[in-house]
Scaffold this motif. Structure first.
Motif, PDB file in Angstrom:
ATOM      1  N   ARG A  11      16.347  48.388  31.083  1.00 10.62           N
ATOM      2  CA  ARG A  11      16.090  48.093  32.982  1.00 10.62           C
ATOM      3  C   ARG A  11      15.931  46.672  33.293  1.00 10.62           C
ATOM      4  O   ARG A  11      15.297  45.885  32.429  1.00 10.62           O
ATOM      5  N   VAL A  13      15.817  43.037  35.207  1.00 10.68           N
ATOM      6  CA  VAL A  13      15.045  41.999  36.243  1.00 10.68           C
ATOM      7  C   VAL A  13      16.370  41.643  36.797  1.00 10.68           C
ATOM      8  O   VAL A  13      16.290  40.607  36.449  1.00 10.68           O
ATOM      9  N   VAL A  18      14.572  46.281  39.959  1.00  7.92           N
ATOM     10  CA  VAL A  18      14.600  46.944  38.349  1.00  7.92           C
ATOM     11  C   VAL A  18      16.000  47.949  38.627  1.00  7.92           C
ATOM     12  O   VAL A  18      14.961  48.838  39.241  1.00  7.92           O
ATOM     13  N   TYR A  50      13.505  46.112  28.779  1.00 12.00           N
ATOM     14  CA  TYR A  50      13.672  45.120  30.185  1.00 12.00           C
ATOM     15  C   TYR A  50      14.493  43.721  29.325  1.00 12.00           C
ATOM     16  O   TYR A  50      13.900  43.407  28.360  1.00 12.00           O
ATOM     17  N   ILE A  52      15.840  40.918  30.964  1.00 13.79           N
ATOM     18  CA  ILE A  52      15.421  39.465  32.561  1.00 13.79           C
ATOM     19  C   ILE A  52      16.585  38.847  31.728  1.00 13.79           C
ATOM     20  O   ILE A  52      17.499  38.051  30.882  1.00 13.79           O
ATOM     21  N   TRP A 315       4.256  37.956  33.881  1.00 17.15           N
ATOM     22  CA  TRP A 315       3.816  39.693  34.158  1.00 17.15           C
ATOM     23  C   TRP A 315       2.667  39.692  34.710  1.00 17.15           C
ATOM     24  O   TRP A 315       2.573  40.489  35.262  1.00 17.15           O
ATOM     25  N   THR A 318       2.792  39.404  38.651  1.00 21.25           N
ATOM     26  CA  THR A 318       2.286  40.754  39.136  1.00 21.25           C
ATOM     27  C   THR A 318       1.006  41.757  39.504  1.00 21.25           C
ATOM     28  O   THR A 318       0.916  42.243  40.358  1.00 21.25           O
ATOM     29  N   SER A 324       6.133  41.365  43.044  1.00 18.43           N
ATOM     30  CA  SER A 324       7.335  42.157  42.360  1.00 18.43           C
ATOM     31  C   SER A 324       7.715  41.793  41.390  1.00 18.43           C
ATOM     32  O   SER A 324       7.653  40.516  41.197  1.00 18.43           O
ATOM     33  N   LEU A 325       8.097  42.426  40.645  1.00 18.84           N
ATOM     34  CA  LEU A 325       8.644  41.879  38.816  1.00 18.84           C
ATOM     35  C   LEU A 325       9.783  40.840  39.400  1.00 18.84           C
ATOM     36  O   LEU A 325       9.993  39.839  38.436  1.00 18.84           O
ATOM     37  N   PRO A 326      10.728  41.857  40.422  1.00 16.67           N
ATOM     38  CA  PRO A 326      11.801  40.815  40.053  1.00 16.67           C
ATOM     39  C   PRO A 326      11.168  39.497  40.186  1.00 16.67           C
ATOM     40  O   PRO A 326      11.951  37.922  39.928  1.00 16.67           O
ATOM     41  N   VAL A 329       9.744  37.120  37.692  1.00 18.97           N
ATOM     42  CA  VAL A 329      10.583  36.734  36.490  1.00 18.97           C
ATOM     43  C   VAL A 329      11.423  35.262  36.816  1.00 18.97           C
ATOM     44  O   VAL A 329      11.455  34.714  36.582  1.00 18.97           O
TER      45      VAL A 329
END
Length: 379
Positions: A11, A13, A18, A50, A52, A315, A318, A324-326, A329
């Motif tokens: 996944r 990022v 994602v 994930y 990253i 994390w 979020t 958002s995760l992007p 990160v």
């Protein structure tokens, strides 16, 4: 010799999404990015974890913690540096700025030796090629300290220098704007109330005598050199406005909402501490990073004193801030890389360095499974 690595079933990022996909790494760089799985022989299946970018930490005091693992038990400097390097690597940090203090304010005399030894070891260990993570230098300049400028003259042209911060730890301003809280903290650490009162009096005089001249000298020394200068522990809007007028573009660990809001209004990047977010608040009674994040006032997360907190903090953003995760990160990858003018890292994109971290969730918590720096596995 095959210089290619394929990471698939990951996944990814990316800066804006994602994506379930595959990366081809070649000669230390990300060569190709594609959706879906690869069936190529030898492709490494990441099992849906994930992936990253490698974490970029602009400020860590972790070396100091390895040098003094217990009070009065100083560890050999090279051994301490190697322990520090191993800890940041397994935390997913592929680029780290070792934050070392210049100037003694009376209670932390050993920090000066740590700075001298650390700068020496950074150079020799980097030259020897034995470090897992890429280390740079962040000089923390204690403005009221009598000896700060002399130390800065020694190290200001070090080739590893990537960031400078101005600090003022005089009780009554900055991190210790609450002087009574400072006094209680020092007494709890073993000092007598009389010792603390005397030290506060001395520091107040030193601040009046030296801080302004030292500030001007540091800003002049780094003007036009392309090295970011930050102010540490901004405490009100007037201080932030003055910093902006002086060309300072980074507010590092603002102590309250007022200062953070002012920094954003002036277009500054705001750095916040990962431990504050993971613990649920400041250890010194200052503003909660969660409160800053909910107002959109956090651009960069730094480890401060706990390197493994970096990815966990991202994390948590979020949840606590609805990011958002992007975007979350990016606070530990792209944003700090941009602030340091390191344009070759911090994002998953073709042509950039293959600094990468494999992350698996456990009960919603991110757990580092593997780390690559320049395409080579380091953890």
């Amino acid at each position: 010799m095959n210089n290619e690595t394929i990471l698939t079933n990951a996944r990814l990022v990316l800066p804006d999404q994602v994506l379930d996909g595959t990366l081809l790494l070649r000669d230390g760089l990300i060569a190709e990015l594609s959706p879906g799985r690869s069936t190529a022989p030898g492709a490494l299946d990441l099992e849906g974890d994930y992936l990253i970018p490698g974490v970029v930490d602009v400020h860590t005091d972790n070396l100091e913690r390895q040098v003094l693992p217990r009070s009065m038990a100083r560890w050999p400097s090279v051994s301490a540096f190697l322990a520090h390097d191993g800890q940041v690597a397994v935390a997913g940090v592929t680029t780290v700025l070792d934050a070392l203090c210049l100037g003694d304010l009376g209670f932390d005399e050993s920090r000066l030796q740590t700075a001298r030894d650390g700068i020496r070891d950074l150079g020799s260990l980097t030259a020897a090629g034995v470090l897992k993570t890429e280390h740079f230098l962040h000089l923390r300049c204690e403005l009221p300290a009598i000896d700060m400028l002399a130390m800065l003259e020694e190290f200001h042209d070090d080739p590893h220098l990537r960031m400078v911060s101005l600090m003022d730890h005089t009780p009554g301003v900055g991190q210790y704007v609450n002087a009574e809280h400072y006094k209680k903290m020092r007494v709890k650490a073993g000092r007598t109330p009389e010792e603390v009162d005397n030290r506060i009096a001395v520091l107040t005089v030193q601040r009046e005598r030296y801080a302004e001249a030292h500030r001007r000298a540091v800003l002049s020394l780094f003007e036009g050199r392309g090295i970011p200068v930050a102010m540490h522990d901004d405490w009100d809007a007037a201080v932030v406005a003055r910093n902006a007028a002086d060309g300072i573009e980074i507010s590092e660990f603002p102590v309250n909402l007022e200062a953070a809001r002012a920094a954003k209004a002036h277009g500054m990047a705001v750095i916040a501490g990962a431990p504050n977010l993971v613990r649920g608040g400041s250890h010194s009674g200052n503003v909660s990073v969660a409160d800053l994040a909910r107002e959109g006032l956090v651009d960069i997360i730094a480890s401060d004193y706990v390197p493994p907190a970096m990815i966990e903090a991202a994390w948590r953003l979020t949840d606590v801030a609805g990011m958002s995760l992007p975007a979350a990160v990016a606070t530990v990858t792209a944003n700090p890389a941009r602030s340091l003018h390191l344009d070759d890292r911090g994002r998953i994109a073709p042509g950039l360095r293959a600094d990468l971290v494999r992350v698996r969730e456990f009960g919603g918590m991110p757990v580092v499974q593997a780390v690559w720096r320049g395409g080579a596995r380091i953890a």
